[in-house]
Design an enzyme around this catalytic site. Structure first.
Site, PDB file in Angstrom:
ATOM      1  N   HIS A 115       0.815  -1.214   0.000  1.00 25.20           N
ATOM      2  CA  HIS A 115       0.000   0.000   0.000  1.00 25.20           C
ATOM      3  C   HIS A 115       0.848   1.264   0.000  1.00 25.20           C
ATOM      4  O   HIS A 115       0.365   2.342   0.334  1.00 25.20           O
ATOM      5  CB  HIS A 115      -0.972   0.007   1.188  1.00 25.20           C
TER       6      HIS A 115
ATOM      7  N   ARG B 227      -0.966  18.392   2.690  1.00 28.26           N
ATOM      8  CA  ARG B 227       0.474  18.625   2.578  1.00 28.26           C
ATOM      9  C   ARG B 227       0.895  18.381   1.147  1.00 28.26           C
ATOM     10  O   ARG B 227       0.096  17.952   0.308  1.00 28.26           O
ATOM     11  CB  ARG B 227       1.234  17.653   3.489  1.00 28.26           C
TER      12      ARG B 227
END
Length: 628
Positions: free
Chosen positions: A220, A276
């Site tokens: 992942h 971010r």
């Protein structure tokens, strides 16, 4: 106006931000742990401040220490990078409370999207309640509510495994982010991971800077990313853009952010918003001709964006070069980076020649980015650059990256529905097969070694037959003679020596002249050619009996900490092949150690909490065949 920026991060992330700061004439401040005292980002900063300790929890995750470091160094702004504290609202508040400029979104926006469950609610979605999970909900994906990067993430396909996977995910999430909250959602088989880059100022302007496809992932975690996401239907792209703008406006967003989705067929599933900059932002920069860090700085200074972003051009692909062994369960590598040279493409790096990859942090060495008019050209250019790179040191995923970029599921997959997050599940064995030509590389290594020892080759022939020279590298034994007629190597028919030097050998192989660059570090030889790099272990002529290990010995594949020993596992117990025995934690990830065969666990040296070095004896399994 900002004059000095502290980057609250390390490695490649800090180096990337420092580069833009230097171009803008802004002074730079690094923070570093004891483990990072000699790191590249420390050397590249104008000044650096030590954070005592080595683990993230002692250093980079301590908001108070980071703010104090900024004040001590005279910084007037803090850039959070894209990890650690970058999505921590309390850290953003602490920075502004100290009178410093925060280069990021408002704390309220971070807070709104920090929990993935709250983010789903904000987007009008209903999260799946753990208490309501049934067999029909499988497969499930367990995810950490905070953080990212694949930490605290597990796929559950059997309901009885849910509790143990939840416990493991909570432990991993807490270790990585200091927050053990997790949640579950349906796991979408065969989906594509697509994200949208946004940029917003304080004057109400929101830029949508196209899409990125990040479907090639292991554990992942993203491995290869590209912009724009290929083969998206126009209506799907429009829906992605609309949802991204909704997320930005719902939080009064400012700065750079990424909204992530799974796309399956024509259906879009919202995953999360990362408040971010992302690791993969360089592909967007390449396509739009922008410097996103520079724009972050200008937005933090109060500047307004233009009404619309520039038009995109071409295609960009990024490959993450990790110190890891994909063929060995993606085990992270540690040790000295002897050589790291990638030419012809953009290289955002966190390590230089001579640096050491340790056990405390992510094993990302660098990111290589290629931009070209078309997707096919970008993939070809990036694969070519990586194939001819010089990467000497810990095991890396370089060969996997080259093969991935050339694999039909990548090159033709988008149009045929074969580019998805299961890419490595389907193709890993093929992508990690040994490179061809290792026996020729071993011959080149032997001839380079002979040249280094004697200073010349070919002058030692005799009138009577002599015994062949013998060199051993791993599984390869090289036997050769140098006669008045040239090279004689009985196991290498059709090979002629053209030239040899200590660092370079040219061989004519079946009529084709090929060059091999040879470099030795200790007992390891790196042989680079146009088709890749072969890493050869020099075998001694005589084996020290003290170096032998008992059959069935389980050695630590990496330095780390024993975090768990399986229930019921103790000396004298019976085990079956593949049974989990214990777990090591290294580089913020857990790595399972299993029984190599069915038999008896005759020794168990692993103890929870014990720090082990690579090669340490963890356990011994005496197989049924050995018992018989």
């Amino acid at each position: 106006m900002i004059t000095s920026v502290l980057v609250a991060n390390r490695g490649e992330i800090a180096c990337r931000v420092f580069r833009t700061c230097r171009e803008l004439g802004i002074a730079t401040v690094a923070v570093f742990s004891d483990a990072d005292a000699g790191a590249l980002h420390v050397r590249e900063a104008d000044v650096a401040v030590r954070l005592p300790g080595s683990t993230p929890g002692e250093t980079y995750l301590r908001a108070g220490r980071v703010v104090a470091a900024a004040l001590a160094a005279g910084a007037d702004a803090v850039h959070p990078g894209y990890g650690f504290l970058s999505e921590n609202a309390d850290f953003a508040r602490a920075v502004t409370a100290a009178g410093l400029t925060w280069i990021g979104p408002p704390p309220e926006a971070i807070e709104a999207m920090a929990s993935k469950t709250r983010a789903k609610e904000l987007m009008g979605l209903t999260p799946l309640e753990l208490a309501d999970v049934t067999q029909s909900d499988l497969p499930l994906l367990v995810k950490a509510s905070a953080g990212g990067g694949g930490r605290g993430m597990r796929v559950v396909r059997q309901l009885e495994a849910l509790e143990s996977e939840l416990a493991a995910a909570r432990a991993e999430a807490f270790g990585a982010f200091g927050d053990g909250d997790v949640f579950v959602e349906p796991y979408i088989e065969g989906g594509r991971h697509v994200e949208v880059q946004i940029l917003a100022d304080a004057h109400g302007t929101v830029w949508v800077l196209g899409t990125r496809d990040c479907s090639l992932q292991r554990r992942h975690q993203k491995v290869i990313e590209e912009a724009p996401a290929p083969a998206l239907a126009p209506e799907t792209e429009a829906e992605l853009y609309a949802l991204a703008v909704r997320a930005a406006k719902a939080t009064d967003y400012r700065g750079a952010g990424t909204v992530e989705f799974l796309v399956a067929g024509g259906t879009v599933h919202f995953l999360e918003m990362n408040t971010r900059l992302q690791v993969e932002h360089p592909v967007t920069e390449a396509v739009f001709g922008l410097d996103l860090v520079a724009l972050q700085l200008r937005i933090a200074e109060g500047d307004a964006l233009a009404p619309a972003p520039p038009a995109p051009r071409g295609h960009a692909i990024e490959a993450r070069l990790y110190a890891e062994d994909p063929a060995d369960g993606w085990a992270p590598g540690t040790g000295t980076v002897h050589r790291l040279a990638v030419g012809g493409v953009r290289l955002d790096r966190g390590y230089a020649d001579g640096d050491t990859v340790g056990v405390h942090y992510d094993s990302l060495l660098a990111k290589a980015v290629a931009h070209a008019p078309t997707r096919a050209e970008a993939a070809r250019r990036l694969a070519h650059a990586l194939e001819r790179a010089r990467v000497h040191g810990p095991a890396t995923n370089r060969d996997l990256l080259v093969r991935s970029l050339r694999h039909p599921d990548f090159t033709e997959g988008p149009a045929q529905g074969r580019l998805d997050t299961a890419f490595y599940d389907r193709n890993l064995a093929e992508l990690t097969a040994p490179l061809p030509g290792a026996h020729h590389a071993a011959l080149a290594a032997a001839l380079a070694d002979a040249s280094a020892r004697t200073g010349r080759l070919g002058g030692g022939w005799r009138n009577v037959p002599s015994q062949p020279q013998i060199k051993r590298y791993g599984d390869h034994e090289v036997r050769y003679r140098l006669t008045r007629h040239g090279l004689e190597a009985e196991d290498h028919p059709g090979v002629r020596l053209v030239a040899a030097a200590p660092d370079r050998v040219r061989l004519e192989i079946e009529g084709v002249v090929r060059e091999f660059a040879v470099c030795r570090h200790g007992d390891t030889v790196y042989v680079d050619s146009a088709s890749g790099c072969h890493v050869l272990a020099v075998r001694p002529r005589f084996t020290d009996p003290g170096d032998l290990v008992a059959p069935g010995s389980l050695l630590a594949p990496m330095p780390g900490v024993v975090v768990r020993v399986a229930d019921g596992v103790e000396e004298g117990c019976r085990v079956v092949a593949g049974q989990p025995l214990l777990w090591l934690e290294a580089m913020k990830m857990e790595h399972r150690v299993t029984a190599p065969a069915s038999g008896t666990l005759t020794a168990l040296h692993a103890v929870r909490g014990r720090q082990v070095e690579v090669g340490a004896l963890l356990a011994v399994v005496t197989s049924e065949a050995e018992e018989a």
